[in-house]
Motif scaffolding. Structure first.
Motif, PDB file in Angstrom:
ATOM      1  N   TYR A 121      46.714  41.963  38.922  1.00  0.00           N
ATOM      2  CA  TYR A 121      46.019  43.219  38.686  1.00  0.00           C
ATOM      3  C   TYR A 121      45.152  43.592  39.871  1.00  0.00           C
ATOM      4  O   TYR A 121      44.578  42.746  40.536  1.00  0.00           O
ATOM      5  N   ARG A 122      45.068  44.866  40.137  1.00  0.00           N
ATOM      6  CA  ARG A 122      44.292  45.363  41.269  1.00  0.00           C
ATOM      7  C   ARG A 122      42.806  45.137  41.051  1.00  0.00           C
ATOM      8  O   ARG A 122      42.338  45.017  39.929  1.00  0.00           O
ATOM      9  N   LEU A 123      42.079  45.129  42.165  1.00  0.00           N
ATOM     10  CA  LEU A 123      40.627  45.030  42.070  1.00  0.00           C
ATOM     11  C   LEU A 123      40.080  46.244  41.338  1.00  0.00           C
ATOM     12  O   LEU A 123      40.571  47.357  41.513  1.00  0.00           O
ATOM     13  N   GLN A 124      39.063  46.022  40.524  1.00  0.00           N
ATOM     14  CA  GLN A 124      38.420  47.142  39.856  1.00  0.00           C
ATOM     15  C   GLN A 124      37.630  47.942  40.877  1.00  0.00           C
ATOM     16  O   GLN A 124      37.185  47.424  41.897  1.00  0.00           O
ATOM     17  N   LYS A 125      37.446  49.229  40.591  1.00  0.00           N
ATOM     18  CA  LYS A 125      36.731  50.108  41.517  1.00  0.00           C
ATOM     19  C   LYS A 125      35.299  49.649  41.764  1.00  0.00           C
ATOM     20  O   LYS A 125      34.743  49.855  42.832  1.00  0.00           O
ATOM     21  N   ASN A 126      34.686  49.004  40.758  1.00  0.00           N
ATOM     22  CA  ASN A 126      33.294  48.573  40.894  1.00  0.00           C
ATOM     23  C   ASN A 126      33.163  47.143  41.422  1.00  0.00           C
ATOM     24  O   ASN A 126      32.083  46.559  41.379  1.00  0.00           O
ATOM     25  N   ASN A 127      34.243  46.557  41.935  1.00  0.00           N
ATOM     26  CA  ASN A 127      34.209  45.189  42.446  1.00  0.00           C
ATOM     27  C   ASN A 127      33.366  45.147  43.716  1.00  0.00           C
ATOM     28  O   ASN A 127      33.666  45.824  44.689  1.00  0.00           O
ATOM     29  N   SER A 128      32.320  44.332  43.697  1.00  0.00           N
ATOM     30  CA  SER A 128      31.401  44.271  44.838  1.00  0.00           C
ATOM     31  C   SER A 128      31.762  43.175  45.829  1.00  0.00           C
ATOM     32  O   SER A 128      31.300  43.186  46.964  1.00  0.00           O
ATOM     33  N   SER A 129      32.594  42.213  45.422  1.00  0.00           N
ATOM     34  CA  SER A 129      32.911  41.089  46.307  1.00  0.00           C
ATOM     35  C   SER A 129      34.149  41.343  47.158  1.00  0.00           C
ATOM     36  O   SER A 129      34.309  40.731  48.206  1.00  0.00           O
ATOM     37  N   GLY A 130      35.049  42.195  46.670  1.00  0.00           N
ATOM     38  CA  GLY A 130      36.305  42.411  47.361  1.00  0.00           C
ATOM     39  C   GLY A 130      37.347  41.355  47.025  1.00  0.00           C
ATOM     40  O   GLY A 130      38.392  41.285  47.651  1.00  0.00           O
ATOM     41  N   ALA A 131      37.059  40.510  46.035  1.00  0.00           N
ATOM     42  CA  ALA A 131      37.986  39.440  45.655  1.00  0.00           C
ATOM     43  C   ALA A 131      38.145  39.396  44.140  1.00  0.00           C
ATOM     44  O   ALA A 131      37.165  39.563  43.407  1.00  0.00           O
ATOM     45  N   ASN A 132      39.365  39.162  43.679  1.00  0.00           N
ATOM     46  CA  ASN A 132      39.587  38.966  42.250  1.00  0.00           C
ATOM     47  C   ASN A 132      38.935  37.666  41.813  1.00  0.00           C
ATOM     48  O   ASN A 132      39.045  36.646  42.493  1.00  0.00           O
ATOM     49  N   GLY A 133      38.231  37.706  40.689  1.00  0.00           N
ATOM     50  CA  GLY A 133      37.633  36.503  40.128  1.00  0.00           C
ATOM     51  C   GLY A 133      36.299  36.118  40.731  1.00  0.00           C
ATOM     52  O   GLY A 133      35.800  35.025  40.472  1.00  0.00           O
ATOM     53  N   VAL A 134      35.716  36.995  41.537  1.00  0.00           N
ATOM     54  CA  VAL A 134      34.402  36.716  42.133  1.00  0.00           C
ATOM     55  C   VAL A 134      33.510  37.924  41.914  1.00  0.00           C
ATOM     56  O   VAL A 134      33.880  39.043  42.237  1.00  0.00           O
ATOM     57  N   CYS A 135      32.331  37.679  41.329  1.00  0.00           N
ATOM     58  CA  CYS A 135      31.368  38.765  41.109  1.00  0.00           C
ATOM     59  C   CYS A 135      29.951  38.258  41.354  1.00  0.00           C
ATOM     60  O   CYS A 135      29.702  37.045  41.363  1.00  0.00           O
ATOM     61  N   LYS A 192      29.531  34.375  41.471  1.00  0.00           N
ATOM     62  CA  LYS A 192      30.146  33.617  40.377  1.00  0.00           C
ATOM     63  C   LYS A 192      31.664  33.681  40.507  1.00  0.00           C
ATOM     64  O   LYS A 192      32.237  34.750  40.690  1.00  0.00           O
ATOM     65  N   ALA A 193      32.314  32.519  40.424  1.00  0.00           N
ATOM     66  CA  ALA A 193      33.778  32.445  40.429  1.00  0.00           C
ATOM     67  C   ALA A 193      34.231  32.215  38.990  1.00  0.00           C
ATOM     68  O   ALA A 193      33.681  31.366  38.288  1.00  0.00           O
ATOM     69  N   TYR A 194      35.222  32.991  38.557  1.00  0.00           N
ATOM     70  CA  TYR A 194      35.734  32.870  37.190  1.00  0.00           C
ATOM     71  C   TYR A 194      37.178  33.324  37.151  1.00  0.00           C
ATOM     72  O   TYR A 194      37.677  33.954  38.069  1.00  0.00           O
TER      73      TYR A 194
END
Length: 160
Positions: free
Chosen positions: A95-109, A118-120
């Protein structure tokens, strides 16, 4: 499957002119807004990767999905397709990164209460907390190691 199209290396071509826009030898289908190729057969739309899978392997069992192993949704060669469960598809990062993703990586916020990254990941519909880290890079590495240790990334070759 209709004889009006034929498949070569995951791409379907028109076998004959149908009197409309589709000319003999032209590529069948169109790209939808999710990046998948859709082909209309007998008045019904079908995802091309599903047609390719079914041509070589028969019907897709209930509860399973087709995964593009290299992550490229338009690469529908049979050697790039595999059956997976929904949870595996999510864990593989399709799945694509959400528009509000601040890290630029899936599973990291950013976790503001811990003031760390946080990694999840999501496994079987549940969030699995991997850990907190000072940098995005550290969180990505930890996430990759966790997925590898738990055999979650076996099919994804282009993962970070």
């Amino acid at each position: 499957m209709t004889s009006e199209i034929h498949e070569i290396d995951g791409v379907f071509y028109h076998s004959k002119w149908n009197g409309g826009k589709a000319r003999k030898g032209s590529v069948a289908g169109y790209l939808n807004n999710c990046g998948y190729v859709v082909i209309c057969l007998n008045g019904k739309n079908h995802l091309r990767h599903r047609l390719v899978w079914e041509k070589y392997n028969g019907p897709i069992p209930d509860g399973l999905f087709i995964d593009h192993m290299n992550g490229v949704r338009g690469d529908d060669r049979i050697e790039n397709l595999q059956l997976v469960k929904r949870s595996e598809n999510h864990a593989l990062g399709v799945y694509r990164l959400q528009k509000n993703n601040s890290s630029g990586a899936n599973g990291v916020c950013w976790d503001s209460s811990a003031e760390k990254w946080k990694a999840y990941l999501k496994v079987d519909g549940r969030h699995k907390h991997v850990g907190h880290y000072k940098t995005v890079a550290e969180a990505e590495i930890a996430l990759k190691e966790y997925k590898s240790k738990n055999s979650i990334t076996a099919s994804r070759r282009n993962e970070i």
